[in-house]
Design an enzyme around this catalytic site. Structure first.
Site, mmCIF file in Angstrom:
data_model
loop_
_atom_site.group_PDB
_atom_site.id
_atom_site.type_symbol
_atom_site.label_atom_id
_atom_site.label_comp_id
_atom_site.label_asym_id
_atom_site.label_seq_id
_atom_site.Cartn_x
_atom_site.Cartn_y
_atom_site.Cartn_z
ATOM 1 C CB ALA A 52 -0.991 0.011 1.104
ATOM 2 C CD GLU A 59 2.582 -0.859 -6.264
ATOM 3 O OE1 GLU A 59 1.476 -0.175 -6.061
ATOM 4 O OE2 GLU A 59 2.647 -1.740 -5.315
ATOM 5 C CG ASP A 79 27.997 29.991 -30.015
ATOM 6 O OD1 ASP A 79 28.888 30.796 -29.835
ATOM 7 O OD2 ASP A 79 27.873 29.452 -31.098
ATOM 8 C CG ASP A 97 26.727 26.343 -33.777
ATOM 9 O OD1 ASP A 97 27.704 26.810 -32.996
ATOM 10 O OD2 ASP A 97 26.385 27.031 -34.217
ATOM 11 C CG ASP A 123 29.668 25.445 -28.617
ATOM 12 O OD1 ASP A 123 30.378 26.147 -27.803
ATOM 13 O OD2 ASP A 123 28.971 25.654 -29.599
ATOM 14 C CB THR A 126 -5.608 5.509 -8.134
ATOM 15 O OG1 THR A 126 -4.605 4.795 -7.654
ATOM 16 C CG2 THR A 126 -7.032 4.775 -7.921
#
Length: 941
Positions: free
Chosen positions: A277, A281, A323, A681, A685, A778
């Protein structure tokens, strides 16, 4: 790297010569230095990647619960729990399957073949066999196969955007540079993976494989651990909290039961029921599905998320390091200002679309495209030009240098098409641009003129020049026509070439260089003397344009009739005007940055461009203001780490930076407790993208390396899309938090009623399979429907959430506990009523079982928003929730009224009178929460 040495010294230091290395020496060096390849880091196996998905505390608790259920013979419970766990793991596995491919993509960017001189002969060899000391030949279109020191450079331009972030191709030279020259400014070096866009050259290989700039990036990427997302940390904390709370409750019940005289085995069974309960899960699967639905919505908003837990990280982001080129700007050089005939003009239109207008008088008075002075300036800029503008599948694209392309586009805005101009005024010769001269000059025939001046009259001392290029070394015996007399030119003539004579020289370049070559200016239709006062006035205008971060090009011409030496063409010229251009900011980026500011998000520009340009663009975008700081990479190198951490919040612009600088900025912000997003890009980077909490790569212009290092990819390369993604990220976290709180009320209500029934009446009000069913239905469909709830109004006016708060704050705990207690009280009232009515245990359990399901359906409406009433939102505005509740109720009816399911779930049919009791009782869950929201709204008004 030998950039600080003269050419002769470089040959000596590398043990090479103009004839290159011998084959024998190359073989020896290949054994010594190894192949010119990037090393692959050890790849995680598919099985290991799958197993990693089951490391969280919550998942481990669920696996333990399934094992206990199996040992006790509750096989159905065990199977359902394990299926839920497996589903969550599979979803995570498929999202992360392609996550760690950056090194392989770095490797794919290296050139497959190289043109090299060995034993005095030119030949192509596999680039992996290059060694330090090899002499390589470079031509337009080539990809650089290794880091190398230039020893010859003829108008050589290299696109280094993927490595340095520099928006324009870099003009290379061969001269030695000071030792302290930053790597991004070493113009006598070329680097692996960059590309030659113009000219030709020779270079001596100085580094191969992992010793190259690309290799350094590969090493850097390999050492960076991708940090866990705030959601992962929050889920783990929540799992530990649930686990600890479950253990405490189970132990408490078991001990009390044993002390009260209950059998030890019965208490163990009740303890397992309570554990089932208490443990949500279905939560891992529901979170995964909720994130997955968020990913789908973000794709529609031009943001592609590669890792599910990263979806909500944007919601907590409070710093975006962006950038400049192509992200905040359009990555399209555009002429924005013109100075001609003593007037300052503004130019409309952006990008490479040849549409726009010219305005004078402060930008309010339109200027006709037939205006002779403007037309002559634009014509000269288009003819003295090697770029071109073409239409491809409905969109305009450029061929050649972006700066030259901007001049071609500006001319096209008044109907001067480059292709047509070149037919009417064919080029007969040129003096190409060089870093020394800082200008380019072309000689063009005027209409109806015939010239016997050919390119053969120009000395060609080098073998790799194309038919459109000449050496700066020219024959002094070469003669061309000239006229030194001042000329008055009508508007009719200026609509064409504009100058009398058989040939016209057009020149463009740095303003100070062009002005030094001019003796006259074209003003009010007449060539007038260029006085010192007028020269200074023009230079002042150049300075004003520079302060606006404009790249300024000056244009001049000279009509030629008498024969003069070619080297004298660039003298006694007539100044026409100036054109100021830049890569303009995206208009939508300005609005996005304002939205970020209102949302409590700091925007920081990190670029490879120069400091003045970067600061001016940042100021226009609204990033930079009085009191803010701007640093270059060189300045950053001089600052100690502890000092930099103290000032990092004040620095909003970083210019001329390299990968290690970007990484250092990101890490400094993270040490200060910020959640950092980094956009980029280029290959340069990638390390910072991987190190940031949220790496955002550009989908169109971005390299594959940057995309693989990032957590999210913008499919439209637009900074404005980040704002949409931030809003979506915030909304995703809000929805996750809401449906977790919703689930908390369910499990708390179940635990309390089981605890009360066991201790007060020694009755188990729900059997394990009923508890599991409640949890599944639920915690299944309704939370998924809650995950598509649209953003609350004002969401982007809220400050970023504190990542230390976790998933559930005190506010949610208070509301969740209150609703959970209310649900338990409802069930307790039904329990007492059923006992007093003499109902059977199966009837009692069916009533409580159904009551809890109904109450949770009403409760689902509560958690569409923790702030606003469901009636204010609109009861039916979230249609998926209506469908989810409808399906859940139908399933519950089947469990109660279908014989087969009655046997499996030990239920009995309920009468209308019994429904009349539990339905109104369950509705108090919604009524009470609406009352709480109403009272809270009144208090804050």
């Amino acid at each position: 790297m030998h950039y600080d040495q003269e050419k002769g010294s470089v040959f000596e230091a590398l043990g090479s010569s103009e004839a290159g290395l011998s084959f024998e020496e190359a073989e020896k060096r290949l054994l010594e230095f190894g192949n010119n390849e990037l090393e692959e880091e050890e790849q995680i196996s598919v099985m290991k990647l799958f197993l990693v998905q089951f490391k969280s505390i919550l998942i481990l608790i669920l696996i333990a619960a399934a094992l206990v259920s199996a040992v006790l013979g509750e096989l159905v419970d065990a199977v359902v729990i394990m299926f839920t766990v497996f589903l969550a793991g599979v979803l995570g596995f498929f999202q992360e399957y392609r996550a760690e491919k950056a090194i392989e993509l770095l490797k794919s960017l290296t050139a497959p073949e190289a043109l090299v001189i060995r034993d005095g002969h030119d030949q192509k060899i596999p680039s992996r066999t290059l060694v330090p000391g090899d002499l390589i030949l470079l031509q337009a279109g080539d990809r650089i196969p290794a880091d190398a020191r230039l020893v010859e450079a003829f108008n050589l331009r290299v696109d280094e955007a993927a490595l340095t972030g520099e928006s324009l191709p870099v003009l290379k030279n061969t001269g030695a540079l000071p030792l302290e020259t930053p790597e991004v400014d070493r113009t006598n070096m070329v680097y692996t993976g960059t590309a030659v866009t113009y000219g030709r050259g020779k270079a001596l290989v100085t580094a191969t494989g992992m010793s190259t700039a690309f290799g350094s990036l590969a090493k850097l990427l390999g050492t960076i651990e991708r940090s866990r997302t705030p959601l992962q940390e929050s889920l783990d904390r929540f799992g530990r909290w649930i686990g600890a709370a479950t253990l405490v409750v189970v132990s408490f019940v078991a001990v009390l039961g044993i002390l009260s005289g209950f059998p030890l085995f019965d208490m163990f069974l009740w303890g397992v029921a309570l554990a089932v309960a208490a443990i949500p899960e279905a939560l891992p699967a529901v979170v995964a599905v909720g994130l997955g639905l968020g990913v789908r919505r973000m794709v529609k908003r031009n943001a592609l998320v590669r890792k599910l837990p990263s979806v909500e990280t944007l919601g907590a982001t409070n710093v975006i390091c962006s950038d400049k080129t192509g992200t905040l700007t359009q990555n399209k050089m555009t002429v924005e200002r013109v100075y001609v005939n003593g007037q300052k003009l503004k130019v409309t239109g952006s990008g490479y679309e040849p549409s726009g207008e010219f305005f004078g008088g402060g930008g309010s008075a339109p200027v006709s495209g037939d205006e002779p002075h403007l037309r002559r300036l634009l014509l000269a800029g288009a003819l003295c030009n090697d770029a071109d503008l073409v239409k491809n599948e409905g969109s305009w694209e450029i061929k050649g240098d972006p700066t030259e392309a901007a001049l071609v586009v500006a001319a096209a805005k008044v109907g001067l098409r480059k292709g047509e101009l070149e037919k009417k005024y064919p080029r007969v010769e040129e003096i190409p641009f060089s870093s020394e001269s800082k200008r380019m000059t072309t000689l063009n025939s005027t209409p109806n003129s015939v010239s016997n001046f050919t390119s053969d009259s120009v000395s060609r001392s080098t073998p790799y020049l194309t038919s459109n290029s000449v050496s700066n070394s020219v024959s002094t015996s070469t003669s061309i026509p000239n006229s030194n007399e001042a000329t008055s030119i009508s508007s009719d003539s200026s609509s064409g070439a504009g100058e009398s004579g058989r040939l016209v020289a057009y020149s463009k370049g740095a303003p100070e260089v062009i002005l030094d070559s001019c003796t006259k200016t074209f003003f009010e239709g007449v060539e007038r003397p260029l006085t010192p006062e007028l020269r200074q006035e023009i230079l002042d205008i150049v300075g004003d344009m520079g302060d606006q971060a404009l790249r300024v090009i000056a244009v001049a011409y000279r009509g030629l009739e008498e024969e003069i030496p070619l080297e004298e063409v660039e003298s006694e010229m007539v100044f026409v005007g100036l054109m100021g251009m830049r890569d303009p900011p995206r208009e939508e980026a300005k609005a996005a940055i304002r939205t970020c500011a209102s949302a409590g998000i700091k925007t920081v520009m990190i670029t490879g461009d120069h400091k003045v340009t970067a600061s001016a663009v940042a100021r226009e975008l609204g990033i930079f203001s009085e009191g803010d700081l701007a640093l270059t990479g060189t300045e950053l190198d001089r600052i100690e780490d502890n000092e930099f951490e103290d000032m990092v919040e004040q620095v909003l612009v970083y210019a001329r930076v390299y990968p290690t600088h970007k990484l250092r900025v990101v890490e400094a912000f993270k040490k200060k407790g910020y959640v950092v997003a980094m956009t980029g890009d280029g290959v340069n980077d990638a390390p910072a993208l991987k190190a940031a909490d949220m790496g955002i790569a550009m989908g169109i212009t971005g390299t594959d390396v940057s995309k693989e290092a990032a957590s999210m990819i913008l499919t439209d390369d637009n900074f404005a899309s980040i704002v949409s993604a931030v809003e979506e990220g915030r909304n995703i976290f809000k929805n996750i938090k809401n449906f977790i709180t919703y689930g908390l009320t369910t499990h708390l209500g179940e635990v309390l009623i089981v605890l009360a029934a066991v201790l007060g009446w020694q009755i188990l009000p729900l059997i394990a399979v009923q508890i599991l069913w409640i949890n599944l239905i639920t915690d299944g469909l309704p939370p998924m429907a809650l995950s598509v709830e649209p953003p609350d109004r004002g969401l982007m006016r809220q400050k970023p959430r504190n990542v230390e708060e976790g998933l559930i704050t005190r506010r949610e705990i208070t509301a969740g506990v209150g609703i959970g207690v209310l649900i338990a009280v409802q069930a307790l009232l039904v329990l007492i009523w059923a006992l007093e009515s003499g109902f059977s245990l199966e009837k009692l359990q069916t009533l409580i079982f159904t009551l809890l399901v109904l109450s949770e359906m009403f409760n689902a409406f509560n958690w569409r928003s923790d702030r606003y009433s469901v009636f204010a939102l609109g009861l039916f505005t979230n249609k998926p929730l209506i469908y989810a509740i409808g399906i859940t109720l139908i399933l519950q009816l089947l469990v109660i009224y279908t014989p087969v399911l009655q046997t499996a779930f030990r239920t009995v049919p309920l009468s209308l009178a019994e429904w009349g009791v539990i339905l109104p009782l369950a509705s108090t869950t919604l009524i009470s929460m609406e009352l709480m929201k109403f009272l809270r709204s009144r208090r804050y008004k």
